[in-house]
Design a protein around this motif. Structure first.
Motif, PDB file in Angstrom:
ATOM      1  N   ALA A  75       0.836  -1.207   0.000  1.00  0.00           N
ATOM      2  CA  ALA A  75       0.000   0.000   0.000  1.00  0.00           C
ATOM      3  C   ALA A  75       0.869   1.255   0.000  1.00  0.00           C
ATOM      4  CB  ALA A  75      -0.932   0.001   1.210  1.00  0.00           C
ATOM      5  N   GLN A  76       1.937   1.230   0.782  1.00  0.00           N
ATOM      6  CA  GLN A  76       2.839   2.385   0.816  1.00  0.00           C
ATOM      7  C   GLN A  76       3.506   2.596  -0.540  1.00  0.00           C
ATOM      8  OE1 GLN A  76       5.328   1.260   4.129  1.00  0.00           O
ATOM      9  NE2 GLN A  76       4.224   2.614   5.537  1.00  0.00           N
ATOM     10  N   LYS A 108       2.326   1.678  -3.508  1.00  0.00           N
ATOM     11  CA  LYS A 108       1.300   2.155  -4.452  1.00  0.00           C
ATOM     12  C   LYS A 108       1.014   3.637  -4.209  1.00  0.00           C
ATOM     13  CE  LYS A 108      -1.778   1.450  -7.647  1.00  0.00           C
ATOM     14  NZ  LYS A 108      -1.368   1.234  -9.023  1.00  0.00           N
ATOM     15  N   THR A 109       0.930   4.035  -2.942  1.00  0.00           N
ATOM     16  CA  THR A 109       0.700   5.440  -2.602  1.00  0.00           C
ATOM     17  C   THR A 109       1.840   6.298  -3.128  1.00  0.00           C
ATOM     18  OG1 THR A 109      -0.555   4.850  -0.635  1.00  0.00           O
ATOM     19  CG2 THR A 109       0.360   7.067  -0.710  1.00  0.00           C
ATOM     20  N   SER A 110       3.051   5.826  -2.937  1.00  0.00           N
ATOM     21  CA  SER A 110       4.219   6.568  -3.406  1.00  0.00           C
ATOM     22  C   SER A 110       4.188   6.730  -4.930  1.00  0.00           C
ATOM     23  CB  SER A 110       5.493   5.844  -2.982  1.00  0.00           C
ATOM     24  OG  SER A 110       6.634   6.516  -3.442  1.00  0.00           O
ATOM     25  N   MET A 148       1.519   6.719  -6.840  1.00  0.00           N
ATOM     26  CA  MET A 148       0.441   7.634  -7.195  1.00  0.00           C
ATOM     27  C   MET A 148       0.846   9.086  -6.918  1.00  0.00           C
ATOM     28  SD  MET A 148      -2.785   5.320  -5.865  1.00  0.00           S
ATOM     29  CE  MET A 148      -3.828   6.706  -5.616  1.00  0.00           C
ATOM     30  N   VAL A 149       1.534   9.312  -5.825  1.00  0.00           N
ATOM     31  CA  VAL A 149       1.984  10.660  -5.478  1.00  0.00           C
ATOM     32  C   VAL A 149       2.990  11.141  -6.516  1.00  0.00           C
ATOM     33  CG1 VAL A 149       3.350  11.963  -3.800  1.00  0.00           C
ATOM     34  CG2 VAL A 149       1.476  10.524  -3.025  1.00  0.00           C
ATOM     35  N   VAL A 194       0.985  15.335  -0.272  1.00  0.00           N
ATOM     36  CA  VAL A 194       2.079  14.372  -0.156  1.00  0.00           C
ATOM     37  C   VAL A 194       2.651  14.398   1.252  1.00  0.00           C
ATOM     38  CG1 VAL A 194       4.436  13.869  -0.909  1.00  0.00           C
ATOM     39  CG2 VAL A 194       2.679  14.387  -2.585  1.00  0.00           C
ATOM     40  N   VAL A 222       0.401  12.523   3.544  1.00  0.00           N
ATOM     41  CA  VAL A 222       0.446  11.065   3.346  1.00  0.00           C
ATOM     42  C   VAL A 222       1.741  10.486   3.906  1.00  0.00           C
ATOM     43  CG1 VAL A 222       0.630   9.261   1.597  1.00  0.00           C
ATOM     44  CG2 VAL A 222      -1.074  11.065   1.340  1.00  0.00           C
ATOM     45  N   LYS A 223       2.844  11.142   3.624  1.00  0.00           N
ATOM     46  CA  LYS A 223       4.139  10.615   4.028  1.00  0.00           C
ATOM     47  C   LYS A 223       4.430  10.846   5.501  1.00  0.00           C
ATOM     48  CE  LYS A 223       6.612  10.516  -0.275  1.00  0.00           C
ATOM     49  NZ  LYS A 223       7.856  10.842  -0.931  1.00  0.00           N
TER      50      LYS A 223
END
Length: 90
Positions: free
Chosen positions: A15-16, A18-20, A22-23, A81, A84-85
């Motif tokens: 998940a992390q 994928k988030t990275s 997308m960001v 970002v 999220v991070k």
């Protein structure tokens, strides 16, 4: 029980990642839009100077507004970002 913890860790890592991704994609899109808006604003200024057209001021303002909106979008993505991070990650 350890298998469940291992799977949870894997899922969190995926998940992390994928988030990275997308960001990063969002950053690239916003940066490209900002560059395009800046180029458009510069082109508008150049055209206005060459033609001496009375509408030049209006066109220049419009170009500047587009550039400012793109910069606002960049700032919004950066803020998202950072949320999220987290404050300790880069």
């Amino acid at each position: 029980m350890s298998n469940i913890s291992h799977k949870a860790g894997e899922t969190k890592g995926q998940a992390q990642e994928k988030t990275s991704q997308m960001v990063d994609s969002a950053k690239n899109t916003v940066n490209a839009a900002c560059d395009k808006a800046s180029d458009t604003a510069q082109s508008t200024r150049d055209s206005a100077q060459k033609t001496g057209d009375s509408s030049a001021g209006f066109l220049q303002q419009t170009g500047e507004q587009a550039r400012n909106m793109a910069q606002g979008a960049v700032d919004s993505v950066k803020n998202a970002v950072n949320k999220v991070k987290g404050p300790n990650e880069k």
